[in-house]
Design a protein around this motif. Structure first.
Motif, PDB file in Angstrom:
ATOM      1  N   PRO A 113      -9.059 -27.316   1.751  1.00  0.00           N
ATOM      2  CA  PRO A 113     -10.063 -26.253   1.606  1.00  0.00           C
ATOM      3  C   PRO A 113      -9.664 -25.223   0.546  1.00  0.00           C
ATOM      4  O   PRO A 113      -8.483 -25.013   0.293  1.00  0.00           O
ATOM      5  CB  PRO A 113     -10.094 -25.617   2.989  1.00  0.00           C
ATOM      6  N   ALA A 114     -10.699 -24.616  -0.033  1.00  0.00           N
ATOM      7  CA  ALA A 114     -10.450 -23.684  -1.128  1.00  0.00           C
ATOM      8  C   ALA A 114     -11.447 -22.537  -1.117  1.00  0.00           C
ATOM      9  O   ALA A 114     -12.558 -22.667  -0.596  1.00  0.00           O
ATOM     10  CB  ALA A 114     -10.517 -24.411  -2.469  1.00  0.00           C
ATOM     11  N   ILE A 167      -8.165 -23.920  28.080  1.00  0.00           N
ATOM     12  CA  ILE A 167      -8.777 -24.844  27.135  1.00  0.00           C
ATOM     13  C   ILE A 167      -8.771 -24.174  25.763  1.00  0.00           C
ATOM     14  O   ILE A 167      -9.203 -23.026  25.631  1.00  0.00           O
ATOM     15  CB  ILE A 167     -10.239 -25.183  27.510  1.00  0.00           C
ATOM     16  N   ILE A 168      -8.286 -24.878  24.743  1.00  0.00           N
ATOM     17  CA  ILE A 168      -8.303 -24.357  23.375  1.00  0.00           C
ATOM     18  C   ILE A 168      -9.067 -25.332  22.493  1.00  0.00           C
ATOM     19  O   ILE A 168      -8.650 -26.483  22.312  1.00  0.00           O
ATOM     20  CB  ILE A 168      -6.875 -24.156  22.824  1.00  0.00           C
ATOM     21  N   VAL A 169     -10.191 -24.882  21.980  1.00  0.00           N
ATOM     22  CA  VAL A 169     -11.017 -25.701  21.098  1.00  0.00           C
ATOM     23  C   VAL A 169     -10.824 -25.152  19.689  1.00  0.00           C
ATOM     24  O   VAL A 169     -11.227 -24.026  19.399  1.00  0.00           O
ATOM     25  CB  VAL A 169     -12.505 -25.640  21.506  1.00  0.00           C
ATOM     26  N   TYR A 170     -10.199 -25.944  18.811  1.00  0.00           N
ATOM     27  CA  TYR A 170      -9.800 -25.398  17.521  1.00  0.00           C
ATOM     28  C   TYR A 170     -10.440 -26.145  16.361  1.00  0.00           C
ATOM     29  O   TYR A 170     -10.796 -27.319  16.461  1.00  0.00           O
ATOM     30  CB  TYR A 170      -8.281 -25.397  17.381  1.00  0.00           C
ATOM     31  N   ASP A 171     -10.582 -25.434  15.248  1.00  0.00           N
ATOM     32  CA  ASP A 171     -11.230 -25.958  14.054  1.00  0.00           C
ATOM     33  C   ASP A 171     -10.230 -26.599  13.088  1.00  0.00           C
ATOM     34  O   ASP A 171      -9.016 -26.428  13.210  1.00  0.00           O
ATOM     35  CB  ASP A 171     -11.968 -24.832  13.324  1.00  0.00           C
ATOM     36  N   ALA A 172     -10.792 -27.272  12.073  1.00  0.00           N
ATOM     37  CA  ALA A 172      -9.964 -27.940  11.063  1.00  0.00           C
ATOM     38  C   ALA A 172      -9.126 -26.956  10.269  1.00  0.00           C
ATOM     39  O   ALA A 172      -8.048 -27.292   9.794  1.00  0.00           O
ATOM     40  CB  ALA A 172     -10.857 -28.751  10.117  1.00  0.00           C
ATOM     41  N   LEU A 173      -9.609 -25.728  10.115  1.00  0.00           N
ATOM     42  CA  LEU A 173      -8.916 -24.750   9.282  1.00  0.00           C
ATOM     43  C   LEU A 173      -7.871 -23.941  10.037  1.00  0.00           C
ATOM     44  O   LEU A 173      -7.277 -23.029   9.483  1.00  0.00           O
ATOM     45  CB  LEU A 173      -9.937 -23.812   8.627  1.00  0.00           C
ATOM     46  N   VAL A 174      -7.655 -24.261  11.295  1.00  0.00           N
ATOM     47  CA  VAL A 174      -6.610 -23.586  12.072  1.00  0.00           C
ATOM     48  C   VAL A 174      -5.265 -24.217  11.735  1.00  0.00           C
ATOM     49  O   VAL A 174      -5.084 -25.431  11.861  1.00  0.00           O
ATOM     50  CB  VAL A 174      -6.883 -23.700  13.581  1.00  0.00           C
ATOM     51  N   GLY A 175      -4.316 -23.393  11.291  1.00  0.00           N
ATOM     52  CA  GLY A 175      -2.990 -23.901  10.954  1.00  0.00           C
ATOM     53  C   GLY A 175      -2.318 -24.526  12.168  1.00  0.00           C
ATOM     54  O   GLY A 175      -2.277 -23.921  13.243  1.00  0.00           O
ATOM     55  N   LYS A 176      -1.815 -25.732  12.012  1.00  0.00           N
ATOM     56  CA  LYS A 176      -1.202 -26.455  13.140  1.00  0.00           C
ATOM     57  C   LYS A 176       0.026 -25.737  13.681  1.00  0.00           C
ATOM     58  O   LYS A 176       0.377 -25.872  14.848  1.00  0.00           O
ATOM     59  CB  LYS A 176      -0.846 -27.881  12.711  1.00  0.00           C
ATOM     60  N   GLU A 177       0.704 -24.968  12.820  1.00  0.00           N
ATOM     61  CA  GLU A 177       1.870 -24.211  13.275  1.00  0.00           C
ATOM     62  C   GLU A 177       1.493 -23.249  14.394  1.00  0.00           C
ATOM     63  O   GLU A 177       2.278 -22.986  15.310  1.00  0.00           O
ATOM     64  CB  GLU A 177       2.472 -23.446  12.098  1.00  0.00           C
ATOM     65  N   LEU A 178       0.262 -22.747  14.339  1.00  0.00           N
ATOM     66  CA  LEU A 178      -0.191 -21.755  15.317  1.00  0.00           C
ATOM     67  C   LEU A 178      -0.284 -22.340  16.722  1.00  0.00           C
ATOM     68  O   LEU A 178      -0.021 -21.653  17.715  1.00  0.00           O
ATOM     69  CB  LEU A 178      -1.548 -21.195  14.878  1.00  0.00           C
ATOM     70  N   LEU A 179      -0.660 -23.608  16.833  1.00  0.00           N
ATOM     71  CA  LEU A 179      -0.838 -24.226  18.148  1.00  0.00           C
ATOM     72  C   LEU A 179       0.474 -24.359  18.915  1.00  0.00           C
ATOM     73  O   LEU A 179       0.469 -24.567  20.128  1.00  0.00           O
ATOM     74  CB  LEU A 179      -1.501 -25.592  17.996  1.00  0.00           C
ATOM     75  N   LYS A 180       1.606 -24.204  18.219  1.00  0.00           N
ATOM     76  CA  LYS A 180       2.891 -24.239  18.912  1.00  0.00           C
ATOM     77  C   LYS A 180       3.058 -23.065  19.866  1.00  0.00           C
ATOM     78  O   LYS A 180       3.909 -23.097  20.757  1.00  0.00           O
ATOM     79  CB  LYS A 180       4.035 -24.237  17.896  1.00  0.00           C
ATOM     80  N   TYR A 181       2.249 -22.028  19.663  1.00  0.00           N
ATOM     81  CA  TYR A 181       2.353 -20.830  20.493  1.00  0.00           C
ATOM     82  C   TYR A 181       1.329 -20.815  21.624  1.00  0.00           C
ATOM     83  O   TYR A 181       1.164 -19.816  22.307  1.00  0.00           O
ATOM     84  CB  TYR A 181       2.199 -19.589  19.607  1.00  0.00           C
ATOM     85  N   ALA A 182       0.650 -21.951  21.811  1.00  0.00           N
ATOM     86  CA  ALA A 182      -0.354 -22.038  22.865  1.00  0.00           C
ATOM     87  C   ALA A 182       0.307 -22.166  24.235  1.00  0.00           C
ATOM     88  O   ALA A 182       1.471 -22.591  24.361  1.00  0.00           O
ATOM     89  CB  ALA A 182      -1.262 -23.241  22.621  1.00  0.00           C
ATOM     90  N   CYS A 197      -5.627 -28.797  24.433  1.00  0.00           N
ATOM     91  CA  CYS A 197      -6.042 -28.469  23.064  1.00  0.00           C
ATOM     92  C   CYS A 197      -6.988 -29.544  22.542  1.00  0.00           C
ATOM     93  O   CYS A 197      -6.645 -30.736  22.543  1.00  0.00           O
ATOM     94  CB  CYS A 197      -4.825 -28.353  22.153  1.00  0.00           C
ATOM     95  N   ILE A 198      -8.164 -29.130  22.112  1.00  0.00           N
ATOM     96  CA  ILE A 198      -9.218 -30.064  21.714  1.00  0.00           C
ATOM     97  C   ILE A 198      -9.646 -29.769  20.285  1.00  0.00           C
ATOM     98  O   ILE A 198     -10.054 -28.646  19.968  1.00  0.00           O
ATOM     99  CB  ILE A 198     -10.425 -29.947  22.666  1.00  0.00           C
ATOM    100  N   TYR A 199      -9.550 -30.773  19.435  1.00  0.00           N
ATOM    101  CA  TYR A 199      -9.934 -30.624  18.036  1.00  0.00           C
ATOM    102  C   TYR A 199     -11.448 -30.731  17.893  1.00  0.00           C
ATOM    103  O   TYR A 199     -12.074 -31.653  18.399  1.00  0.00           O
ATOM    104  CB  TYR A 199      -9.252 -31.698  17.197  1.00  0.00           C
ATOM    105  N   ALA A 200     -12.032 -29.763  17.194  1.00  0.00           N
ATOM    106  CA  ALA A 200     -13.476 -29.765  16.968  1.00  0.00           C
ATOM    107  C   ALA A 200     -13.767 -29.399  15.522  1.00  0.00           C
ATOM    108  O   ALA A 200     -14.678 -28.632  15.222  1.00  0.00           O
ATOM    109  CB  ALA A 200     -14.170 -28.794  17.924  1.00  0.00           C
ATOM    110  N   GLY A 201     -12.954 -29.938  14.619  1.00  0.00           N
ATOM    111  CA  GLY A 201     -13.064 -29.570  13.217  1.00  0.00           C
ATOM    112  C   GLY A 201     -14.244 -30.191  12.514  1.00  0.00           C
ATOM    113  O   GLY A 201     -14.684 -31.289  12.838  1.00  0.00           O
ATOM    114  N   LYS A 202     -14.755 -29.451  11.520  1.00  0.00           N
ATOM    115  CA  LYS A 202     -15.837 -29.924  10.669  1.00  0.00           C
ATOM    116  C   LYS A 202     -15.355 -29.899   9.229  1.00  0.00           C
ATOM    117  O   LYS A 202     -15.050 -28.850   8.696  1.00  0.00           O
ATOM    118  CB  LYS A 202     -17.086 -29.039  10.813  1.00  0.00           C
ATOM    119  N   ARG A 203     -15.311 -31.070   8.595  1.00  0.00           N
ATOM    120  CA  ARG A 203     -14.931 -31.154   7.192  1.00  0.00           C
ATOM    121  C   ARG A 203     -15.983 -31.973   6.474  1.00  0.00           C
ATOM    122  O   ARG A 203     -16.451 -32.999   6.986  1.00  0.00           O
ATOM    123  CB  ARG A 203     -13.553 -31.810   7.017  1.00  0.00           C
ATOM    124  N   GLY A 204     -16.366 -31.520   5.295  1.00  0.00           N
ATOM    125  CA  GLY A 204     -17.439 -32.159   4.553  1.00  0.00           C
ATOM    126  C   GLY A 204     -17.208 -33.641   4.320  1.00  0.00           C
ATOM    127  O   GLY A 204     -16.138 -34.062   3.903  1.00  0.00           O
TER     128      GLY A 204
END
Length: 263
Positions: free
Chosen positions: A237-238, A40-55, A61-68
């Motif tokens: 994000p900045a 199980i991979i629970v990932y945030d909004a700031l995780v680069g999507k390119e990285l998930l290709k190596y999962a 893969c479950i998105y759990a991002g928090k953005r204002g």
């Protein structure tokens, strides 16, 4: 992994892994190993999507991002889900942008896991407050400018300017201030810092989408930062950095975003 001897990712455990500031190549070797092992991979909004290709191709893969300002999972629900999956015997990877313990709520989540009796491991990551600056050609410390640096968040859990921050003390406590999630309130924060004795002419940079192909850097001064944000041309994000180290960008601007997707 070239016969590298990594610690076993045990079923029923949770690994909180820092993914780094964005570029996939900036995750640690231990984090990369965890990606290939997790169920199980629970990932945030700031995780680069390119990285998930190596999962692990079999991982969920479950998105759990928090953005204002956008609907997002509640922190309590995320933590409880990690516990539930671990108790089902899954190898659970909580993948966080930057470093889990630098404004990433990793402390809260690991505390919840500990209280629930779930075994966990923390895998540090490169925080954007350091790595992002490096990709912008801005050293977070330099012997000629500063022997101290302050890291702070630009909003609290309510989304407002942090009330717990002593702005009068912060303003002149260190030559360099690095602010996470501060764009929304940058005008107000800048006014607080100037009112507390910070030089209005201090160099300021806003670093957006650091380490990624769409990275952009805007430079201005502390007193003009609020006006820049009001113009509406600041991507998020900045990261915001204030201090003379910003001037080193003129000669250390090394990163060409088109060079390499991985870093």
């Amino acid at each position: 992994m070239d016969n590298a001897q990594f610690p076993p990712f045990e079923p029923g455990s949770v690994w909180l892994v820092g993914a780094g500031p964005g570029a996939a190549g900036l995750i640690s070797m231990l984090g990369y190993y965890a990606l290939g092992e997790a169920d199980i991979i629970v990932y945030d909004a700031l995780v680069g999507k390119e990285l998930l290709k190596y999962a692990n191709p079999k991982a969920q893969c479950i998105y759990a991002g928090k953005r204002g300002g956008k609907p997002s999972p509640k922190q309590k629900d995320i933590s409880l889900s990690l516990i539930d999956w671990a108790k089902e015997g899954k190898k659970v990877l909580r993948l966080k942008g930057g470093d889990p313990f630098v404004f990433g709520r990793g402390g809260e989540e690991s505390e919840t896991l500990a209280k629930a009796g779930v075994k966990f491991r923390i895998v540090p990551g490169i925080t954007s407050g350091i790595g992002g600056l490096a990709y912008a050609g801005i050293p977070v410390t330099h012997r000629d400018t500063n022997q101290a640096v302050i890291f702070l968040t630009g909003h609290d859990e309510t989304g407002a300017v942090p009330q717990a921050v002593d702005w009068n003390a912060i303003a002149t406590a260190a030559p360099v201030i690095v602010m996470f999630m501060a764009v929304k309130h940058l005008g107000s924060i800048s006014q607080k810092l100037v009112s507390a004795g910070r030089k209005p002419s201090d160099p300021l940079a806003i670093l957006s989408n650091t380490t990624l192909p769409e990275q952009s850097v805007l430079t201005t001064t502390l007193e003009k930062a609020g006006d820049l944000v009001e113009m509406g041309n600041v991507p998020t994000p900045a990261i915001v950095v204030v201090g003379d180290v910003v001037n080193y960008r003129e000669i250390l601007n090394w990163y060409q975003p088109s060079e390499n997707r991985l870093g």
